[in-house]
Each structure stands twice: as C-alpha cells, then as structure tokens.
Design an enzyme around this catalytic site. Structure first.
Site, short mmCIF file in Angstrom:
data_model
loop_
_atom_site.label_atom_id
_atom_site.label_comp_id
_atom_site.label_asym_id
_atom_site.label_seq_id
_atom_site.Cartn_x
_atom_site.Cartn_y
_atom_site.Cartn_z
N GLU A 331 0.95 -1.36 0.07
CA GLU A 331 0.01 -0.10 -0.02
C GLU A 331 0.94 1.13 0.02
O GLU A 331 0.75 2.26 0.85
CB GLU A 331 -0.98 0.04 1.18
CG GLU A 331 -1.92 -1.03 1.03
CD GLU A 331 -3.18 -0.76 2.23
OE1 GLU A 331 -4.29 -1.25 1.85
OE2 GLU A 331 -2.82 -0.39 3.16
N GLU A 405 -6.90 -7.52 -0.53
CA GLU A 405 -7.36 -7.59 1.09
C GLU A 405 -8.67 -7.28 1.02
O GLU A 405 -9.18 -5.98 0.69
CB GLU A 405 -6.56 -6.38 1.73
CG GLU A 405 -4.81 -6.54 2.04
CD GLU A 405 -4.20 -5.51 3.02
OE1 GLU A 405 -2.91 -5.83 2.93
OE2 GLU A 405 -4.95 -4.95 3.58
C1 GLA Z 1 -4.16 -2.38 5.33
C2 GLA Z 1 -2.71 -3.11 5.36
C3 GLA Z 1 -2.59 -4.26 6.20
C4 GLA Z 1 -3.55 -4.24 7.23
C5 GLA Z 1 -4.85 -3.79 7.13
C6 GLA Z 1 -5.62 -3.46 8.27
O1 GLA Z 1 -4.76 -2.71 4.39
O2 GLA Z 1 -2.20 -3.47 4.12
O3 GLA Z 1 -1.52 -4.60 6.44
O4 GLA Z 1 -2.95 -3.17 8.10
O5 GLA Z 1 -4.70 -2.67 6.36
O6 GLA Z 1 -5.62 -4.62 8.93
#
Ligand code: GLA
Length: 920
Positions: A331, A405
């Site tokens: 990210e 995700e």
């Molecule tokens: C983000 C991150 C993950 C985690 C989630 C929340 O998207 O990429 O590593 O921190 O949020 O759990």
C-alpha cells in the site's frame, strides 16, 4: 558424451535427458548431443542465471555473484575451467566439474499433468526451468547444508539414486503461473484465486498445519503470507529463519496441504505489526527516510530481500514450489508517490531471485501513486467490489481483477470497541467476486495472535491489541466459526470440476483451570541492571535497545510543587519519587506533563517508560521509544541521568530475584498452575492492570484491563501436563493477583472506568460562536475522497468539521478520514494530532470513535451515536493539529462501507481557540 562418462551421464541423466530442451523452444536438442556442438548456443546464449543452491557459505550463494564469470566460462569452456573451480566451493565445484566433465549442464523441462493443487509438484529432487528467461537450476532436496562437506562420489551416487528413485518424480513437471489479460493462468488454465491471509508469526509453529488444513477446508486454494523484516533481521546482518520465523517451512506445509502461496515480504508490511515490520535499529540512522530511496534505507532493504530470496525463492512455482507471486512493498500509494522507489523494490526482488509475477497492492484511489506498469496492480477494499474494481479498471484496463485484502472484520486497539464484521455484506461481496471471475484474498482468514511485544500502533496513538482475532472466519485459537461454515458453503458453489473440500480438522483440545494466585514478586526498582550514565536522557534505540521497558533516573532538588515536562514520553511514563508512584504520563495526552509535589529535600526521580508497539502505518513510523528530551522541572532542564535497560528478553527474565508476597508499583509476579493434560486455554487477566504476560517462557503478549481484550490465548503446544509457570509484568498492579484458565476468549469487554488516564481528552468547551467559517459547502454523495480548496488559506491550531445534515437525511454523521492540506495541497502529517472535541461518537455497539477520522485508515470511521440516543446535526469534530498550521484546504474521505452518516452540507472552522479549557 564420451565412454563411461556418457554411460554414467545416461545413468545419471538418462530419464531426464529425454526431456532436455532449450528453454524457449525445447524441441531440437536430442540426447547425447555434445556441447559445444551446433546447439552449444544453449550455453553461450543462455548464460546460467544461478540457481545451484550449495551449502550456503556466509549467507550468499556464490553462484549468484559469479553468473557473469560462469557465462564467460561456459562460452570459452576449455581455458577457464581451472578458475571456475577456484570460484566455486563445496557442491558448486562438484556439480560444475561433474557437469563439465560430462560436458553437460542442463535444464530439464518438466511437463506437468494439469493438477489444481501445488502439492502435486513438490518433488524433492528437481531440475527446473523458467519459461521467461532461460534459467538453469540444479536443486537437490535437503540440499543446502551439508553438501559442501560430502565427497563427490557420495553425492554423485545420491544424485543418481535420487534421480532413479525420483524416477517419475524427477520427471515431475513444475507448474507455470502467469498473469493473463483477464485471468490468472495456472498451466495456461484460468485460475480464480480464493485466497486468505494467515501470518506464520501469529500462529504457533506446531499449529501451522492445522490452520492451513482449516483454510483448505474452508475452500481456499491459496494463502497470503506477510514476512516481517524485523522478525527475520533482529540485528543488522543477523538473520533468523527458524521457529516462528521459519516461513519456508510454512510455505512447504501450505504446499503439502494443497495450497498455493502469495508471498508479501515487504520490506514494509503494515499488518498491525511493530513498525510495520521495519527493524527498529534503522532508527539510529539519524533522519533516515523510511520507504524511500534514502540509500541507508534501500541498502538495508536490498540486504534483507537478498536473504528472503535465498530462503524463499526456491519455493516459487517456477522451482516446483507453491509461491505464485510476490508483492513489492505494501500500500505504498497511501504513503508516497515515488515510482522509482517502487522500482527499486521490484529490482531488489528480481535480484533476489524472484522470477514469478510481482505485484503492488493499494486501495483503488491510491493506486496511481507510485504506479508502475511493470508491477501487476491489486486492489485492497472491504466493500463495494463492483465500485472498487471499476476504479481499479480506470487505472489498469486489463489484467485479472484481484482484491488482495478483503476484510471480514478488523483489528482491535486498546480502549476501543471490539470489531465485528458484517457477515451478510462480507458473504455478498465475496459471492459478487466469485460470480465476476475476480480473485480475492480474505484479510484475515485467520488472524491468530500477535505474540510477544510485536503488536503495532496506529495514529493518533492507538496501540493495537495482542489478540489479532480480526473476527476472521477461523478464530484466534483455530476454531471454525459460523462465518467459516458460511464461507465454506459459498465456495462449495464455485469449485472447479472435480475439486472437493476436505473436512475441517478437529480443533485442538481446550483445558481450563481455576484461579491460581501469583504469590511471588520481583519489583522493577529492586531488579535493575547496571545503569548507564548520560547527561541528557536519550531514546531507547540510542541505548541500543529495541524492545521492553527502560527506566530513567535522576535526582531533583528540594522545592515547591513543580511541573515535570518532557519533550514526549513514548508511550507510558510511570513517575515515582524515592520509589513512591506519583503519576502516569501517557502518549494519549497532548503534552507529557505531570505536577510533582513539594519536596523537603532532594529526591530520586524515576521515570519507568513502557513503550507499546512502534507505529505501523502512516507518516509516524519513525517512532522512537523512551523519554524524549528535553526533560524540565519547573522549566529548568534536568541533567545527569542514569539509564536502566529492561529488555524483557529471556536473559533479563532469568535474572529476576523473586520474593514471596505482593509488591507495590511496577513488578513481576510469578505463579504456577497445574494441568492434567496440555491444551489450549485463555488466561483471564481481568484482575490485572497493564503489562505483559509469559507462560513457560513464551511471551503471550500485552494486556490492559481497559479492554476490549480481557484474556490472553495460551496455546496448548506451549503448555504441559503438570506445573506450568506464569510470569506477569504489571506496571500498575492487580486488584487481586490471580489468573484462571478459561475455555473461551474475552475479546469485547471495555472498562473505560479502569483507565488511569480516563479522560485523555482534556475537558474543553466549544468556542465557535465568534469564529467565521473558513469554508462551507456540500459534499458529493458516495465514497469518493473529496479535496476542498479554501478561497484563502486559514491558520490555526484547531480544525473543525461541522455537519449540517447527511445525504440519507438521517441524524448521523460519519467520516472515513480527514486530511488537512498545506499551501501546496499536500496532506499535513497526522503526527501529534489529537481529537480536541467531538459532540458525539458511537463507542458502545461499534467503534465509531473520533480518532478513526484521523488514523490514516479509510476503512475505519468516526460515527456519531446510534445505540444509546441519536443526537441530531449539527455534529462537530475538532482536531488539535498540535501546532498552528497554515491551511489551504482539506480532504474529506466519506465512510467507505455502505451505511449512514455521509455528510451533505458542512461548515469548516480554523483557529487557535475553537475550544477553551473547561471552566475558563
Ligand atoms: C491495510 C494493510 C494491512 C493491514 C490492514 C488492516 O490495508 O495493508 O497490512 O494493516 O490494512 O488490518
């Protein structure tokens, strides 16, 4: 092939030679052909890209470093043989010499029958090729450690036997995996990735197989696995890949259980893990710029990635392993826009030997930041797959749709309500993705536990719980849940022909025990190591300490009541005078101040600092721990300190001197509980204050009686029949020093009344009447982030967003995220931001706390009360920016998930006195 050599060759390579081919078109090389011959281009052309994995010497595979030499060697074989031999050690030399003597180094293309799961291809003896670039590999199972020491003949024999024994297995083909125009392609066939995230570090190693079997039984065909750099490189150049850090074994077990793997090695991983996985020791590089092309950062990253490649590259599908693809960074679009930095990470992975597809992941609206066409783009979102894929398509028109995700729940932070996902929406969105040929990864499929002191911290200061249950389909202790069976039933409708779901494995046994008293104590102040003198207090890292607690001591003169103030205390400062606890200063407060009482004579000032995890998300990652100077008393700087490091590691705990009976203040408490048989249990810590807990030497994590978690998961594999030892470091002290073993966890019990700094938001009164709005308008409906530019910059320490009504006409207001923009339109760092005032927030039935609007995460959100009372608009949220800022505008990110509260008409105020201290 000459005489016996040829014979041996045939014996050695007989069955394999049949499959000898040139990587890109493998038809025209017939067995027995002697290099150099008309086809010797194979040598000349292709160059050996290094994958002979000898016993590792000094951590670096010599071959990698010498590819070029070898190429040259291969081209002009005769005259260079001697120096090659100098170059290679152990098995390299042997293989090369054997191969060259036999004038035969080869790639063996393995033709693979179409098998869905990766397990089929885990032959232990492998010859492999990489379809894209010619790669020559000789990988011998069990290979890495001993061969250098084996004499050639034996090894030759082994190879022959292995080949013969492997027979069919040696001929077992490797799979191919590719990114197609619309789909992922496994052996050229469309693969819908049904993936779920499981972190090896968050599950006891002994339980990895059980959890992976559960994942398979739930219907997943792939697991996503983060690596945490700081777990693997606790000190510069010292690498750990064993025990909980044995990710190669985790991947192998996944393969054996029929699961592919998507690897997320970082270097930054977020994941509510200490500093997002970044090693603390990099903080000693003054002013280092994390997640950037700062050479000090990138240099360390490359060393780490090389090591990751050494250990895990051989487990790629291109080498017969389960790893389908590898993520670069995490990210990054949330953090920066430097595509060259992402390029450096990509190159680091390539240089480390990763030859499977590489990808980046971001929420769709951050995908363009740092975008690179040579990285496959995956999207992270927790709802509205149609809308989010559409946004992703607007940036990347082709390629498989992959949500890397997809959140079934969320993580918990101390003092905030336990998060529960909305199961119907989760199932609905999953089914949408299944129906629309999209691939996805459930984050988390199984959260597990952030054992030890690894739990991270969100901003504004919101340390995360050690339980990482995440309301995931597979619970913290590896239990099936209703959500597990609903997910399994859903996936069962979308299986490939002939694909079936195994039955879930049984849960591990659970045991309980009645309350036991911890009747031995070791007070912290009575168990201090040798002190380090220092004129001014430095942060913990400065004293070469990464984790644990640290105590700062100095002497203060006699005098009247005076304010003790520090630059900052990261994160909890327990202040005592001559051993008597005076008060607690914590990072949730805007300032690190405490009024000390009058002293008739000079006194010993002790500040025990207890850090929580380092910030794992956003700009605040450079999160030094400890006492941040200057420290003043009544405005005068205090100098001449002694520093006591309390690393809480095994050696430190072993040195503690216990005595029978209770203790005041910060102390270690010890006791025993007896079990008839070992089994999982949940330690009831609700009688304790705040600290860390160990069982039989295993640190189970942190606890804090404000909740929401009130228990600590104690895996049965760390317990045994008979006596088991509990050690607790409590910084404030128990109400009764007892612990029981429960059959179920308690994850959702908040006790704000037990918070020693309950109202960490200083009581204030609103002061808007006299202030002219800096801006007013109407937000667009929907979830898109909206940047609002002011007609003229405004300056102030406080920023207030006032909702006048909402798009759904209801009395609620909600905000996913608020950014304040500087004159260049760039978001100002949230570092040091706190919530100064909020008229209403839902904290009973869900975590709608105001801090969610400035935590950097758009998935969490501020929401006004709806469970006990529904106050109407106008709603006001006032952020204390920590100092006066010149503000040219702001970014409003509406709540992302469907639901009420998306603001319609609004007003914004900026000023230095939007709130006044109560009573003023
Ligand atoms: C983000 C991150 C993950 C985690 C989630 C929340 O998207 O990429 O590593 O921190 O949020 O759990």
């Amino acid at each position: 092939m000459t005489g016996c050599a040829a014979g041996l060759g045939r014996a050695f390579f007989g069955p394999v030679v049949v499959a000898w081919r040139k990587a890109d078109s493998i038809t025209n090389i017939s067995p027995g052909c002697r290099p150099p011959c008309k086809n010797s281009s194979i040598f000349r052309g292709v160059g050996i890209d290094a994958a002979i994995h000898p016993a590792q010497v000094g951590g670096k595979s010599p071959l990698q470093a010498d590819t070029v030499n070898f190429r040259r060697a291969a081209a002009g074989r005769h005259q260079r043989e001697p120096d090659i031999q100098q170059k290679w050690n152990g098995i390299n030399k042997f293989i090369l010499r054997e191969a060259i003597q036999r004038e035969f180094i080869g790639i063996i293309q393995q033709v693979e029958p179409l098998a869905a799961s990766p397990a089929a291809s885990s032959g232990w003896l492998k010859f492999g090729t990489n379809s894209s670039r010619v790669k020559k590999q000789i990988v011998v199972a069990g290979r890495r450690n001993h061969y250098g020491r084996m004499n050639n003949r034996i090894l030759g024999l082994l190879l022959a036997v292995g080949l013969l024994a492997g027979g069919g297995r040696a001929a077992e083909p490797a799979h191919t995996f590719a990114i197609g125009t619309n789909d992922f392609l496994l052996d050229g066939q469309r693969l819908q990735i049904r993936c779920g995230e499981i972190h090896a570090a968050r599950v006891p190693k002994e339980y990895w197989r059980q959890r992976l079997k559960l994942a398979k039984a739930m219907g997943l065909n792939t697991v996503c696995a983060y690596l945490f750099w700081n777990l693997h490189e606790p000190r510069p150049g010292e690498f750990v890949w064993s025990g909980q850090a044995d990710d190669a074994e985790f991947c192998r077990i996944a393969q054996e259980e029929g699961l592919w793997v998507i690897l997320r090695p970082g270097p930054y991983s977020c994941a509510e893990w200490e500093m997002g996985g970044t090693p603390w020791w990099l903080l000693n590089e003054d002013g280092i710029k994390f997640r950037s092309r700062d050479p000090r950062y990138l240099g360390a990253v490359q060393t780490y990635l090389k090591e990751v490649g050494r250990v895990l590259a051989p487990l790629q599908i291109t080498h017969g392993g389960p790893i389908l693809m590898v993520q670069a960074e995490n990210e990054y679009g949330f953090y920066g826009k430097d595509a060259q930095y992402m390029g450096a990470i990509r190159q680091g992975l390539l240089d480390a030997g990763f030859d499977v597809p590489l990808f980046a992941c971001n929420p769709p609206y951050a995908m363009k930041n740092g975008f690179r066409p040579d990285l496959f783009q995956a999207a992270n979102f927790g709802s509205d797959p149609a809308g989010n894929f559409q946004k992703a398509r607007s940036i990347v028109p082709t390629g498989p749709l992959f949500c890397s995700e997809f959140y079934p729940g969320w993580f918990d932070s101390w003092g905030q309500p336990h998060h529960l996902g909305k199961t119907d929406k989760y199932l609905g969105d999953l089914e949408y993705m299944l129906q629309h040929d999209a691939s996805f990864s459930i984050y988390m499929a199984h959260g597990g536990t952030t054992f030890g002191l690894w739990a991270g911290c969100n901003t504004p200061f919101a340390p995360e719980t050690s339980s990482y249950d995440y309301d995931a389909p597979i619970s913290e202790a590896g239990w099936t849940t209703p959500k597990f069976f609903q997910t399994r039933a859903l996936f069962a409708k979308y299986l490939l022909p002939g694909e079936t779901l195994p039955e879930p494995p049984p849960a591990n046994p659970v045991v309980t025990f009645t309350p036991v008293e911890l009747d031995e104590t070791a007070p912290v102040l009575a168990n201090l190591p040798a002190g380090l003198p220092d004129m001014k207090p430095g942060n913990m890292e400065h004293y070469d300490q990464g984790y644990g607690c640290i105590l700062y001591r100095t002497t203060i003169p006699a005098g009247g009541p005076a304010v003790l103030e520090a630059g900052a205390i990261h994160d909890f400062g327990y202040v005592s005078l001559d051993g008597k606890r005076i008060g607690i200063v914590d990072r949730r407060q805007a300032t690190a101040k405490l009024l000390l009482p009058a002293r008739a004579e000079s006194a010993r000032l002790d500040i025990l600092v207890e850090p929580m995890g380092r910030v794992n998300f956003g700009a605040g990652m450079a999160d030094h721990k400890g006492l941040i100077a200057p420290v003043t008393l009544g405005g005068a700087e205090l100098t001449g300190w002694q520093i006591f490091r309390l690393p809480l590691d095994d050696a430190f705990l072993a040195g503690l001197q216990y005595q029978k009976g209770p203790a005041e203040g910060a102390a270690f408490w010890r006791g025993k509980f007896r079990l008839e048989q070992a089994g999982d249990t949940f330690l009831d810590l609700s009688h304790w204050g705040k600290g860390d807990v160990w069982v039989n030497g295993h640190c189970l994590g942190r606890y804090w009686n404000i909740g929401p978690t009130q228990t600590a998961y104690a895996p049965g594999c760390w317990l045994h029949a008979g006596d088991n030892e509990i050690v607790i470091l409590d910084t404030v002290g128990p109400d009764v020093p007892v612990v029981a073993g429960l059959a179920k966890p308690v994850l959702d019990e908040l006790h704000p009344e037990k918070d020693f700094n309950r109202s960490h938001r200083p009581p204030v009164k609103l002061n808007l009447a006299a202030v002219k709005p800096a801006n007013s308008g109407t937000f667009a409906p929907g979830a898109e982030p909206q940047d609002i530019k002011f007609a003229a910059p405004a300056s102030g320490r406080f920023f207030c967003l006032e909702s006048l009504n909402a798009h759904d006409g209801k009395p609620f207001a909600a905000v996913g995220e608020l950014d304040v923009l500087d004159a260049t339109g760039k978001p100002i760092s949230h570092d040091g931001w706190t919530i100064a005032y909020v008229d209403s927030e839902e904290t009973a039935q869900e975590d709608g706390s105001a801090e969610n609007a400035i935590d950097g995460q758009t998935v969490s959100f501020w929401h006004t009360q709806w469970s006990d009372g529904t106050p109407d608009h106008p709603h006001r949220l006032i952020v204390n920016l920590g100092k006066t800022q010149s503000i040219a505008g702001f970014r409003y990110v509406p709540r992302q998930s469907e639901g009420g509260g998306r603001i319609k008409d609004y007003r914004v105020y900026v000023g230095d006195e939007l709130v006044l201290p109560a009573g003023k």
